[in-house]
Design a protein around this motif. Structure first.
Motif, PDB file in Angstrom:
ATOM      1  N   TYR A   2     -23.965 -33.110 -41.731  1.00 49.97           N
ATOM      2  CA  TYR A   2     -25.369 -33.451 -41.474  1.00 49.97           C
ATOM      3  C   TYR A   2     -25.689 -33.081 -40.034  1.00 49.97           C
ATOM      4  O   TYR A   2     -25.184 -33.717 -39.103  1.00 49.97           O
ATOM      5  CB  TYR A   2     -25.585 -34.960 -41.688  1.00 49.97           C
ATOM      6  CG  TYR A   2     -24.866 -35.498 -42.908  1.00 49.97           C
ATOM      7  CD1 TYR A   2     -25.435 -35.419 -44.178  1.00 49.97           C
ATOM      8  CD2 TYR A   2     -23.589 -36.063 -42.790  1.00 49.97           C
ATOM      9  CE1 TYR A   2     -24.761 -35.898 -45.289  1.00 49.97           C
ATOM     10  CE2 TYR A   2     -22.910 -36.542 -43.899  1.00 49.97           C
ATOM     11  CZ  TYR A   2     -23.500 -36.452 -45.154  1.00 49.97           C
ATOM     12  OH  TYR A   2     -22.824 -36.922 -46.246  1.00 49.97           O
ATOM     13  N   LEU A   3     -26.496 -32.062 -39.846  1.00 57.51           N
ATOM     14  CA  LEU A   3     -26.833 -31.617 -38.493  1.00 57.51           C
ATOM     15  C   LEU A   3     -27.889 -32.558 -37.916  1.00 57.51           C
ATOM     16  O   LEU A   3     -29.068 -32.461 -38.224  1.00 57.51           O
ATOM     17  CB  LEU A   3     -27.351 -30.172 -38.529  1.00 57.51           C
ATOM     18  CG  LEU A   3     -27.800 -29.594 -37.192  1.00 57.51           C
ATOM     19  CD1 LEU A   3     -26.633 -29.519 -36.209  1.00 57.51           C
ATOM     20  CD2 LEU A   3     -28.417 -28.207 -37.382  1.00 57.51           C
ATOM     21  N   GLN A   4     -27.417 -33.481 -37.046  1.00 58.80           N
ATOM     22  CA  GLN A   4     -28.307 -34.545 -36.565  1.00 58.80           C
ATOM     23  C   GLN A   4     -29.063 -34.149 -35.305  1.00 58.80           C
ATOM     24  O   GLN A   4     -29.140 -34.933 -34.353  1.00 58.80           O
ATOM     25  CB  GLN A   4     -27.488 -35.818 -36.309  1.00 58.80           C
ATOM     26  CG  GLN A   4     -26.783 -36.364 -37.524  1.00 58.80           C
ATOM     27  CD  GLN A   4     -27.708 -37.098 -38.493  1.00 58.80           C
ATOM     28  OE1 GLN A   4     -28.915 -37.017 -38.383  1.00 58.80           O
ATOM     29  NE2 GLN A   4     -27.125 -37.809 -39.440  1.00 58.80           N
ATOM     30  N   HIS A   5     -29.538 -32.936 -35.224  1.00 58.63           N
ATOM     31  CA  HIS A   5     -30.405 -32.496 -34.134  1.00 58.63           C
ATOM     32  C   HIS A   5     -30.526 -30.979 -34.272  1.00 58.63           C
ATOM     33  O   HIS A   5     -30.335 -30.471 -35.368  1.00 58.63           O
ATOM     34  CB  HIS A   5     -29.849 -32.901 -32.765  1.00 58.63           C
ATOM     35  CG  HIS A   5     -30.948 -33.172 -31.758  1.00 58.63           C
ATOM     36  ND1 HIS A   5     -30.746 -33.793 -30.559  1.00 58.63           N
ATOM     37  CD2 HIS A   5     -32.269 -32.897 -31.804  1.00 58.63           C
ATOM     38  CE1 HIS A   5     -31.888 -33.897 -29.902  1.00 58.63           C
ATOM     39  NE2 HIS A   5     -32.829 -33.364 -30.638  1.00 58.63           N
ATOM     40  N   ALA A   6     -30.842 -30.292 -33.179  1.00 55.87           N
ATOM     41  CA  ALA A   6     -30.915 -28.828 -33.227  1.00 55.87           C
ATOM     42  C   ALA A   6     -31.761 -28.373 -34.418  1.00 55.87           C
ATOM     43  O   ALA A   6     -31.332 -27.566 -35.245  1.00 55.87           O
ATOM     44  CB  ALA A   6     -29.512 -28.211 -33.284  1.00 55.87           C
ATOM     45  N   MET A   7     -32.976 -28.895 -34.506  1.00 54.02           N
ATOM     46  CA  MET A   7     -33.830 -28.593 -35.660  1.00 54.02           C
ATOM     47  C   MET A   7     -33.984 -27.092 -35.864  1.00 54.02           C
ATOM     48  O   MET A   7     -34.201 -26.345 -34.918  1.00 54.02           O
ATOM     49  CB  MET A   7     -35.205 -29.241 -35.497  1.00 54.02           C
ATOM     50  CG  MET A   7     -35.244 -30.662 -36.031  1.00 54.02           C
ATOM     51  SD  MET A   7     -36.889 -31.383 -35.880  1.00 54.02           S
ATOM     52  CE  MET A   7     -37.779 -30.599 -37.238  1.00 54.02           C
TER      53      MET A   7
END
Lengths: 190, 170
Positions: A41-46
């Motif tokens: 789950y990539l929790q930033h770096a949209m």
């Protein structure tokens, strides 16, 4: 349709795939259904979930990489579509849950609420398979054929503007990152 | 002044010698020959991006899968990639090899490159990104290997600044 219903419908097919999601509702809901070591789950770096997916795809050519993206995230990195289309990678299923909203950042509308057509952008960028779904059944069918396809697939799921009430879980970011890397590297050694 | 084919070839050979198998790049005139050489090399997977931020994601994916990778970008592209460097590479402790064409320094005659030239090193320092300046072909492989060693040990992105003296014919 609700995003979590789509996720539930395809969860059995996700169990053995390398899966990268964006932050926010997708990450929370997939974890609520059941976290697995092959989910990141990539929790930033949209915007970069699909770029991570591309890096994984060229490194693990025997695997099908599933990217679970969102409309706001993809709009921040539309160039990823032409990059993926012309990268030579064919082992990516790129799903966009389009809720027409920056839901986890306060619920302001995205450009898709005004009619921006992400499937059209993907098609015009050169992605060979594109599709969209407005019901869970349509989504399930389209996702299954994307997994079977030997081509890059882009799929928009038009979902309700609703999501979880909280944006944090007890899964540590680094715990997730290292567990996922260990899983991917075990696949690479096979 | 033409770009040095000899040193571009050396850079390509150095990437190979260091085991780099995935390169993401956005062309910039100094990088055109080395990107062409990498594109012609079946041993390295070249991904041409539309914007440098993508390189950070691609390198992260490759690293997570256990592959050695590098990105080749101009310094204005590094400026464009600051957010993902902080919110992906730093947040998730992902080592990265960032080869950055150091435009706008001594020798460069193009005015539009000069603002980027003056802020590149201060910004690297602010971001606590370890970096070195590659300004001659001397011991290039040793210096790139040393950068790789520190990136892997510290789990940090590191920068290799490709200077005018290395990239351009004398």
């Amino acid at each position: 349709m609700k995003r979590i219903e789509c996720l539930r419908a395809v969860y059995p097919q996700l169990e053995k795939r390398v899966v990268v999601t964006i932050m926010g509702a997708v990450a929370i809901e997939l974890q609520a259904i059941g976290h697995r070591p092959n989910f990141f789950y990539l929790q930033h770096a949209m915007g970069l979930a699909s770029s991570i997916g591309l890096g994984l795809a060229v490194s693990l050519p025997e695997q099908k990489i599933v990217v679970l993206d969102g409309d706001g995230s993809l709009l921040m990195n539309l160039g990823t579509l032409s990059t993926m289309a012309h990268s030579g990678a064919s082992n990516i299923v790129h799903v966009v849950f389009d809720n027409q909203s920056y839901l986890s950042a306060g619920g302001s509308p995205t450009a898709t609420a005004q009619g921006a057509d992400l499937e059209g952008v993907a098609r015009a960028s050169g992605i060979p398979n594109t599709g969209s779904a407005r019901s869970v059944e349509e989504f399930q069918t389209a996702f299954a054929s994307a997994l079977d396809s030997s081509n890059l697939t882009f799929l928009v799921a038009h979902v309700d503007t609703s999501g979880p009430s909280d944006w944090l879980t007890d899964l540590g970011l680094l715990e997730n990152r290292f567990q996922f890397a260990r899983h991917c590297q075990s696949l690479a050694r096979r | 002044m033409p770009v040095s084919e000899t040193n571009s070839r050396l850079l390509h050979q150095t990437l190979k010698a260091c085991g780099i198998q995935v390169v993401s790049a956005l062309p910039e005139s100094w990088l055109v020959p080395v990107i062409r050489m990498i594109g012609d090399d079946p041993g390295i997977r070249l991904i041409r991006v539309a914007k440098e931020e993508e390189c950070v994601g691609i390198s992260a994916g490759a690293h997570i899968a256990g592959m050695k990778s590098a990105m080749l970008v101009p310094n204005h592209g590094f400026l464009a990639a600051v957010n993902p460097i902080v919110s992906l590479a730093h947040l998730y402790k992902v080592p990265m090899m960032m080869f950055i064409a150091y435009r706008g320094t001594f020798g460069d005659t193009y005015p539009w490159h000069t603002p980027g030239g003056t802020v590149t090193e201060p910004l690297l320092q602010t971001l606590r990104i370890p970096y070195t300046i590659l300004d001659s072909p001397e011991s290039l492989e040793r210096r790139v290997r040393d950068a790789q060693a520190l990136a892997d040990a510290s789990l940090l992105p590191v920068a290799l600044l490709l200077k005018y003296e290395l990239m351009m014919e004398a």
